[in-house]
Scaffold this motif. Structure first.
Motif, PDB file in Angstrom:
ATOM      1  N   LYS A  80      43.608 107.692  76.739  1.00 56.18           N
ATOM      2  CA  LYS A  80      43.082 107.356  78.063  1.00 56.18           C
ATOM      3  C   LYS A  80      41.718 106.687  77.954  1.00 56.18           C
ATOM      4  O   LYS A  80      41.458 105.678  78.627  1.00 56.18           O
ATOM      5  CB  LYS A  80      42.996 108.586  78.963  1.00 56.18           C
ATOM      6  CG  LYS A  80      42.531 108.237  80.384  1.00 56.18           C
ATOM      7  CD  LYS A  80      42.517 109.446  81.280  1.00 56.18           C
ATOM      8  CE  LYS A  80      42.171 109.146  82.710  1.00 56.18           C
ATOM      9  NZ  LYS A  80      41.096 108.211  82.962  1.00 56.18           N
ATOM     10  N   ASP A  81      40.852 107.231  77.134  1.00 56.20           N
ATOM     11  CA  ASP A  81      39.530 106.629  76.957  1.00 56.20           C
ATOM     12  C   ASP A  81      39.650 105.186  76.474  1.00 56.20           C
ATOM     13  O   ASP A  81      38.930 104.304  76.933  1.00 56.20           O
ATOM     14  CB  ASP A  81      38.687 107.441  75.968  1.00 56.20           C
ATOM     15  CG  ASP A  81      38.304 108.808  76.503  1.00 56.20           C
ATOM     16  OD1 ASP A  81      38.404 109.036  77.726  1.00 56.20           O
ATOM     17  OD2 ASP A  81      37.915 109.660  75.684  1.00 56.20           O
ATOM     18  N   TYR A  82      40.564 104.961  75.525  1.00 56.58           N
ATOM     19  CA  TYR A  82      40.786 103.607  75.004  1.00 56.58           C
ATOM     20  C   TYR A  82      41.229 102.657  76.120  1.00 56.58           C
ATOM     21  O   TYR A  82      40.676 101.569  76.288  1.00 56.58           O
ATOM     22  CB  TYR A  82      41.831 103.643  73.879  1.00 56.58           C
ATOM     23  CG  TYR A  82      42.339 102.283  73.494  1.00 56.58           C
ATOM     24  CD1 TYR A  82      41.583 101.443  72.671  1.00 56.58           C
ATOM     25  CD2 TYR A  82      43.566 101.818  73.960  1.00 56.58           C
ATOM     26  CE1 TYR A  82      42.047 100.179  72.335  1.00 56.58           C
ATOM     27  CE2 TYR A  82      44.028 100.561  73.615  1.00 56.58           C
ATOM     28  CZ  TYR A  82      43.263  99.746  72.803  1.00 56.58           C
ATOM     29  OH  TYR A  82      43.720  98.492  72.472  1.00 56.58           O
ATOM     30  N   ASP A  84      40.965 103.112  79.396  1.00 52.08           N
ATOM     31  CA  ASP A  84      39.919 103.005  80.417  1.00 52.08           C
ATOM     32  C   ASP A  84      38.920 101.899  80.048  1.00 52.08           C
ATOM     33  O   ASP A  84      38.533 101.086  80.890  1.00 52.08           O
ATOM     34  CB  ASP A  84      39.159 104.325  80.579  1.00 52.08           C
ATOM     35  CG  ASP A  84      39.909 105.361  81.404  1.00 52.08           C
ATOM     36  OD1 ASP A  84      40.951 105.025  82.017  1.00 52.08           O
ATOM     37  OD2 ASP A  84      39.442 106.520  81.429  1.00 52.08           O
ATOM     38  N   LYS A  85      38.513 101.867  78.772  1.00 48.42           N
ATOM     39  CA  LYS A  85      37.567 100.842  78.311  1.00 48.42           C
ATOM     40  C   LYS A  85      38.156  99.443  78.443  1.00 48.42           C
ATOM     41  O   LYS A  85      37.431  98.475  78.635  1.00 48.42           O
ATOM     42  CB  LYS A  85      37.162 101.103  76.865  1.00 48.42           C
ATOM     43  CG  LYS A  85      36.272 102.314  76.708  1.00 48.42           C
ATOM     44  CD  LYS A  85      35.987 102.593  75.244  1.00 48.42           C
ATOM     45  CE  LYS A  85      35.336 103.943  75.076  1.00 48.42           C
ATOM     46  NZ  LYS A  85      35.267 104.357  73.681  1.00 48.42           N
ATOM     47  N   GLY A  87      40.152  98.619  80.825  1.00 47.60           N
ATOM     48  CA  GLY A  87      40.409  98.383  82.240  1.00 47.60           C
ATOM     49  C   GLY A  87      41.882  98.496  82.610  1.00 47.60           C
ATOM     50  O   GLY A  87      42.337  97.875  83.566  1.00 47.60           O
ATOM     51  N   LYS A  88      42.634  99.318  81.853  1.00 55.71           N
ATOM     52  CA  LYS A  88      44.061  99.497  82.110  1.00 55.71           C
ATOM     53  C   LYS A  88      44.369 100.942  82.470  1.00 55.71           C
ATOM     54  O   LYS A  88      43.833 101.864  81.863  1.00 55.71           O
ATOM     55  CB  LYS A  88      44.883  99.133  80.867  1.00 55.71           C
ATOM     56  CG  LYS A  88      44.791  97.683  80.470  1.00 55.71           C
ATOM     57  CD  LYS A  88      45.636  97.434  79.233  1.00 55.71           C
ATOM     58  CE  LYS A  88      45.569  95.987  78.794  1.00 55.71           C
ATOM     59  NZ  LYS A  88      46.379  95.756  77.600  1.00 55.71           N
ATOM     60  N   ALA A  89      45.246 101.113  83.448  1.00 62.73           N
ATOM     61  CA  ALA A  89      45.733 102.453  83.772  1.00 62.73           C
ATOM     62  C   ALA A  89      46.722 102.872  82.695  1.00 62.73           C
ATOM     63  O   ALA A  89      47.386 102.037  82.086  1.00 62.73           O
ATOM     64  CB  ALA A  89      46.417 102.445  85.135  1.00 62.73           C
ATOM     65  N   THR A  90      46.817 104.178  82.465  1.00 65.20           N
ATOM     66  CA  THR A  90      47.768 104.687  81.477  1.00 65.20           C
ATOM     67  C   THR A  90      48.411 105.967  81.989  1.00 65.20           C
ATOM     68  O   THR A  90      47.818 106.696  82.783  1.00 65.20           O
ATOM     69  CB  THR A  90      47.100 104.929  80.115  1.00 65.20           C
ATOM     70  OG1 THR A  90      48.086 105.329  79.159  1.00 65.20           O
ATOM     71  CG2 THR A  90      46.035 106.006  80.192  1.00 65.20           C
ATOM     72  N   PRO A  93      47.241 110.589  78.920  1.00 57.45           N
ATOM     73  CA  PRO A  93      45.806 110.701  78.666  1.00 57.45           C
ATOM     74  C   PRO A  93      45.487 110.905  77.179  1.00 57.45           C
ATOM     75  O   PRO A  93      44.396 110.581  76.734  1.00 57.45           O
ATOM     76  CB  PRO A  93      45.377 111.909  79.494  1.00 57.45           C
ATOM     77  CG  PRO A  93      46.624 112.694  79.718  1.00 57.45           C
ATOM     78  CD  PRO A  93      47.766 111.720  79.681  1.00 57.45           C
TER      79      PRO A  93
END
Length: 125
Positions: A80-82, A84-85, A87-90, A93
């Motif tokens: 998720k952190d990756y 998020d950086k 700018g993509k929803a996943t 998590p």
């Protein structure tokens, strides 16, 4: 060459490139008991994390370099952190991959292919 007996490689299949900056945590657990964190790091520009368990650890943690036959380990990727950086929803998590070490003298490599809504893994070499 890595001195860590466990390494990983993460590729982002949605862009066809290595996934740099993915947090990686390695845990050891006995059966279904709570896990003990044994190592952590993040993937480099090539999507590899080669120092989860290495000689660079503080002297007090050098025992964690030794794998145990029959030991159940799990590697947790902070996806998720990756994303998020980027700018993509996943949907996922994190990705948690448990595995059993049958021969502690062998190298264990865990590749992971990720995209925002899927992942695949296998035992690497």
């Amino acid at each position: 060459m890595s001195s860590s007996p466990i390494t990983c490689h993460v590729l982002d299949s949605s862009i066809g490139k290595p996934a740099a900056g993915v947090g990686v945590n390695l845990h050891w657990q006995i059966r279904h008991a709570s896990a003990t964190c044994r190592g952590h790091g993040s993937t480099n520009a090539d999507g590899r994390c080669t120092d989860l368990l290495s000689g660079n650890q503080p002297l007090a943690h050098r025992d964690s370099l030794k794998l145990e036959a029959g030991g159940v380990y799990k590697i947790v990727f902070e996806t998720k952190d990756y994303f998020d950086k980027a700018g993509k929803a996943t949907f996922y998590p994190w990705v948690e991959i448990p595995f059993i070490v049958t021969n502690p003298d062998e190298h264990h490599h865990i590749p992971l292919l990720i995209s925002p809504f899927s992942y695949t893994t296998y035992r690497g070499s």
